[in-house]
Design an enzyme around this catalytic site. Structure first.
Site, mmCIF file in Angstrom:
data_model
loop_
_atom_site.group_PDB
_atom_site.id
_atom_site.type_symbol
_atom_site.label_atom_id
_atom_site.label_comp_id
_atom_site.label_asym_id
_atom_site.label_seq_id
_atom_site.Cartn_x
_atom_site.Cartn_y
_atom_site.Cartn_z
ATOM 1 N N HIS A 1 4.808 0.354 -0.105
ATOM 2 C CA HIS A 1 5.545 -0.680 0.913
ATOM 3 C C HIS A 1 4.729 -1.774 1.273
ATOM 4 O O HIS A 1 3.342 -1.763 1.393
ATOM 5 C CB HIS A 1 5.986 0.215 2.170
ATOM 6 C CG HIS A 1 4.944 1.085 2.746
ATOM 7 N ND1 HIS A 1 4.531 2.071 2.272
ATOM 8 C CD2 HIS A 1 4.392 0.912 4.075
ATOM 9 C CE1 HIS A 1 3.658 2.743 3.044
ATOM 10 N NE2 HIS A 1 3.507 1.895 4.200
ATOM 11 N N ARG B 1 7.809 -8.589 15.320
ATOM 12 C CA ARG B 1 7.877 -7.147 14.871
ATOM 13 C C ARG B 1 7.134 -6.329 15.808
ATOM 14 O O ARG B 1 6.005 -6.583 15.439
ATOM 15 C CB ARG B 1 7.936 -7.407 13.316
ATOM 16 C CG ARG B 1 8.280 -5.487 13.079
ATOM 17 C CD ARG B 1 8.023 -5.651 11.419
ATOM 18 N NE ARG B 1 7.867 -4.218 10.838
ATOM 19 C CZ ARG B 1 9.092 -3.525 10.680
ATOM 20 N NH1 ARG B 1 10.229 -4.020 10.874
ATOM 21 N NH2 ARG B 1 9.041 -2.296 10.169
ATOM 22 N N ASP C 1 0.930 5.072 1.983
ATOM 23 C CA ASP C 1 0.143 5.715 3.108
ATOM 24 C C ASP C 1 -0.594 7.090 2.445
ATOM 25 O O ASP C 1 0.236 7.865 1.603
ATOM 26 C CB ASP C 1 1.248 6.266 4.164
ATOM 27 C CG ASP C 1 1.666 4.894 4.917
ATOM 28 O OD1 ASP C 1 1.216 3.737 4.731
ATOM 29 O OD2 ASP C 1 2.788 5.125 5.687
ATOM 30 N N HIS D 1 0.825 -1.333 -0.145
ATOM 31 C CA HIS D 1 0.310 -0.047 0.080
ATOM 32 C C HIS D 1 1.013 1.126 0.012
ATOM 33 O O HIS D 1 2.082 1.111 0.122
ATOM 34 C CB HIS D 1 -0.772 -0.022 1.309
ATOM 35 C CG HIS D 1 -0.027 0.089 2.557
ATOM 36 N ND1 HIS D 1 0.511 -0.792 3.072
ATOM 37 C CD2 HIS D 1 -0.017 1.176 3.209
ATOM 38 C CE1 HIS D 1 1.322 -0.533 4.137
ATOM 39 N NE2 HIS D 1 0.822 0.932 4.446
HETATM 40 C C1 LIG Z 1 -7.662 -0.947 3.920
HETATM 41 C C2 LIG Z 1 -7.554 0.305 4.529
HETATM 42 C C3 LIG Z 1 -6.983 0.249 5.640
HETATM 43 C C4 LIG Z 1 -6.357 1.695 5.872
HETATM 44 C C5 LIG Z 1 -7.661 2.084 5.431
HETATM 45 C C6 LIG Z 1 -8.053 1.461 3.958
HETATM 46 O O1 LIG Z 1 -9.335 1.425 3.679
HETATM 47 C C7 LIG Z 1 -7.201 1.923 3.052
HETATM 48 C C8 LIG Z 1 -5.988 2.635 3.480
HETATM 49 C C9 LIG Z 1 -5.326 2.010 4.883
HETATM 50 C C10 LIG Z 1 -4.337 2.717 5.496
HETATM 51 C C11 LIG Z 1 -2.852 2.492 5.200
HETATM 52 C C12 LIG Z 1 -1.964 3.434 6.069
HETATM 53 C C13 LIG Z 1 -2.206 3.221 7.531
HETATM 54 O O2 LIG Z 1 -1.742 2.268 8.265
HETATM 55 C C14 LIG Z 1 -3.773 3.550 7.636
HETATM 56 C C15 LIG Z 1 -4.198 3.844 9.238
HETATM 57 C C16 LIG Z 1 -4.307 4.535 6.798
HETATM 58 O O3 LIG Z 1 -4.287 5.797 6.946
HETATM 59 O O4 LIG Z 1 -4.379 4.226 5.636
HETATM 60 C C17 LIG Z 1 -4.402 2.486 7.046
HETATM 61 C C18 LIG Z 1 -5.895 2.342 7.227
HETATM 62 C C19 LIG Z 1 -6.535 1.665 8.194
HETATM 63 O O5 LIG Z 1 -5.773 0.683 8.912
HETATM 64 O O6 LIG Z 1 -7.461 2.032 8.699
HETATM 65 O O1 LIG Z 2 4.579 -1.970 10.570
HETATM 66 C C1 LIG Z 2 5.352 -1.564 9.727
HETATM 67 O O2 LIG Z 2 6.372 -1.757 9.650
HETATM 68 C C2 LIG Z 2 4.636 -0.747 8.740
HETATM 69 C C3 LIG Z 2 3.271 -0.683 8.686
HETATM 70 C C4 LIG Z 2 2.603 0.110 7.787
HETATM 71 O O3 LIG Z 2 2.902 0.421 6.603
HETATM 72 C C5 LIG Z 2 1.397 1.016 8.009
HETATM 73 O O4 LIG Z 2 0.762 0.607 9.175
HETATM 74 O O5 LIG Z 2 0.826 1.635 7.212
HETATM 75 FE FE LIG Z 3 2.177 2.236 5.593
#
Ligand SMILES: C=C1C[C@]23C[C@@]1(O)CC[C@H]2[C@@]12CC[C@H](O)[C@@](C)(C(=O)O1)[C@H]2[C@@H]3C(=O)O
Ligand SMILES: O=C(O)CCC(=O)C(=O)O
Ligand SMILES: [Fe+2]
Length: 343
Positions: free
Chosen positions: A268, A278, A213, A211
Site C-alpha cells: 500500500h 489527511r 507493514d 510498502h
Molecule cells: C523505511 C522504514 C520505515 C519503517 C522502517 C523502515 O526501515 C522499513 C519499514 C517501515 C515501516 C512501514 C510500516 C510502519 O509505518 C512502520 C512504523 C514499520 O513498522 O515499518 C515503518 C517504519 C518506520 O517508519 O520506522
Molecule cells: O497514513 C496512512 O493512511 C497509511 C500509512 C501507512 O501505511 C503506515 O504508516 O504504515
Molecule cells: Fe503501512
C-alpha cells in the site's frame, strides 16, 4: 475537515527528492466490507485476507467520540509551531518525523508521530512525549490504543475461527503477550497544491511510499481525505474510498509467514491530496521481540512445505531497519527451494 498549515515545499537547496506517481487511480468499490458481528464474519475475513490482504471493518464497536477526540488532539498537535514539534524528534526511531521515513533515504509529503508501545524498548523521544505532551493528548492516545488492542484480538480470533483452527488465540496470543511489540502512528499529510508540475498540472506527490507493514496486522483509521492506495494481486494500484467511521485492516508480513503465504501482506501507499489534509492513525500489532516466527502447523495442510525459515521478530526488525520502504523484507527468510521455485 482539518486545517493545518503546510510544511514549505521542497526548494532547490533542499536535497529531499519526492517521488510522484503518474495518474491517480479510480476509486475501487470492491474492497471487502465486513461487520464485526456479521454471522459469517470469520469466513469473510479469511477470504479478504487471502484475496486482498486488506478489508474494511464496520460496526466495530469503537466509540466515535473517542476517535474524534484523538483526531482533534492530533490536528492541534500538528498545527503547533515547527520548533515545538521538533522537540520530540528526529525519530529514534520513535517520536516526531518530518518528510524522512526510516533511516535509509525514504521521503514523503508527510509529518508524523510514531509511538512505541513495547515496555521492553526505551525510546527517549517516546518518554519525552509521555512526560511533556498535554494530558488531553496522552489520555486520548491511551484510550484509543486500549480499544485497538481489544479490536486486534477480536479480528485475529475471527481469523483463527475462519481458518478452522481449534485454538482461537493462535494469532492473538502474540499481541495479548505483555511484551508484544506494538506501535502507534499518527500521520499528517498536508495538502500539496502549491507543488506544481512544469506544465501547470498538479503532481501526485507521494505521501508515504509503497510498502508492506511488517507486523501481524495494522488497524488504520483516517479522516475523510482519500489518498490511500492498495496494490491488487494483478499489480494494479487502486484508490481506497475514505471512510472516517470505519477501520481498514492490513495483513502484515508476519501473518503472511504464519499462514505460510495463505494471507497476503498487502502493498500500500498514500498519495498526498491537492486540497485537503489527511490525518491517519494506525495501530501496528507486532509479536514479542524474542518470539519465533514460522509457518504454523495448525494452518498448514498435511505434507505442505514451509515457504519460510524460522526467525525471531528481533532478527526481522534488525533487517527491517536496514531496508528501504519498498524492499521485500521477507526475501531473506524464504526457504532457498521455495525461492528458486518462484524465480
Ligand atoms: C523505511 C522504514 C520505515 C519503517 C522502517 C523502515 O526501515 C522499513 C519499514 C517501515 C515501516 C512501514 C510500516 C510502519 O509505518 C512502520 C512504523 C514499520 O513498522 O515499518 C515503518 C517504519 C518506520 O517508519 O520506522
Ligand atoms: O497514513 C496512512 O493512511 C497509511 C500509512 C501507512 O501505511 C503506515 O504508516 O504504515
Ligand atoms: Fe503501512
Amino acid at each position: 475537515m482539518v486545517a493545518v498549515s503546510c510544511p514549505p515545499p521542497p526548494t532547490n537547496n533542499n536535497v529531499l527528492l519526492f517521488q510522484s506517481c503518474n495518474k491517480p487511480a479510480n476509486f475501487y468499490e470492491a474492497i471487502p466490507v465486513i461487520g464485526l458481528s456479521d454471522p459469517d464474519a470469520a469466513s469473510l475475513i479469511v477470504r479478504a485476507s487471502q484475496d486482498f490482504g486488506f478489508f474494511k471493518l464496520v460496526n466495530h464497536g469503537v466509540p466515535m467520540e473517542l476517535i474524534t477526540t484523538l483526531e482533534n488532539e492530533a490536528v492541534k498537535y500538528f498545527g503547533k509551531p515547527q520548533s515545538d514539534k521538533d522537540r520530540a524528534g528526529p525519530p529514534d526511531p520513535f517520536g516526531y518525523g518530518n518528510k524522512r521515513i526510516g533511516w535509509n533515504g525514504d521521503v514523503g509529503w508527510i509529518e508524523y508521530l510514531l509511538l512505541n508501545l513495547n515496555p521492553e524498548i526505551i525510546s527517549p523521544n517516546t518518554q519525552f512525549i509521555l512526560n511533556h505532551y498535554p494530558h488531553a493528548f496522552c489520555s486520548a492516545v491511551e484510550k484509543y490504543v486500549s480499544e485497538m488492542r481489544k479490536l486486534s484480538y477480536e479480528v485475529l480470533e475471527l481469523m483463527a475461527d475462519g481458518l478452522g483452527i481449534e485454538e482461537r488465540n493462535t494469532f492473538s496470543r502474540y499481541l495479548r503477550d505483555e511484551k508484544s511489540d506494538c506501535l502507534f502512528r499518527l500521520n499528517h499529510y498536508p495538502p500539496c497544491s502549491e507543488v506544481e508540475a512544469p506544465l501547470g498540472c498538479v503532481k501526485n506527490l507521494m505521501g508515504f511510499g509503497e510498502h508492506t507493514d511488517p507486523q501481524l496486522i495494522s488497524l488504520l483509521r483516517s479522516n475523510n481525505t482519500s489518498g490511500l492506495q492498495i496494490c491488487l494481486r494483478d499489480g494494479t494500484w487502486v484508490s481506497v474510498p475514505s471512510d472516517n467511521t470505519s477501520f481498514f485492516i492490513n495483513i502484515g508480513d508476519t501473518l503472511q509467514v504464519m499462514t505460510n503465504g495463505r494471507f497476503k501482506s498487502v502493498k500500500h501507499r498514500v498519495l498526498a491530496d491537492t486540497s485537503s489534509s489527511r490525518v491517519s492513525m494506525i495501530y501496528f500489532g507486532g509479536p514479542p521481540l524474542r518470539e519465533k516466527i514460522a509457518p504454523l502447523g495448525s494452518v498448514m495442510e498435511e505434507e505442505e512445505e514451509k515457504l519460510y525459515k524460522e526467525f525471531t521478530w528481533c532478527e526481522y526488525k534488525k533487517a527491517m531497519y536496514k531496508s528501504r520502504l519498498s524492499d521485500n523484507r521477507l526475501a531473506p527468510f524464504y526457504k532457498a527451494a521455495a525461492q528458486s521455485d518462484s524465480e
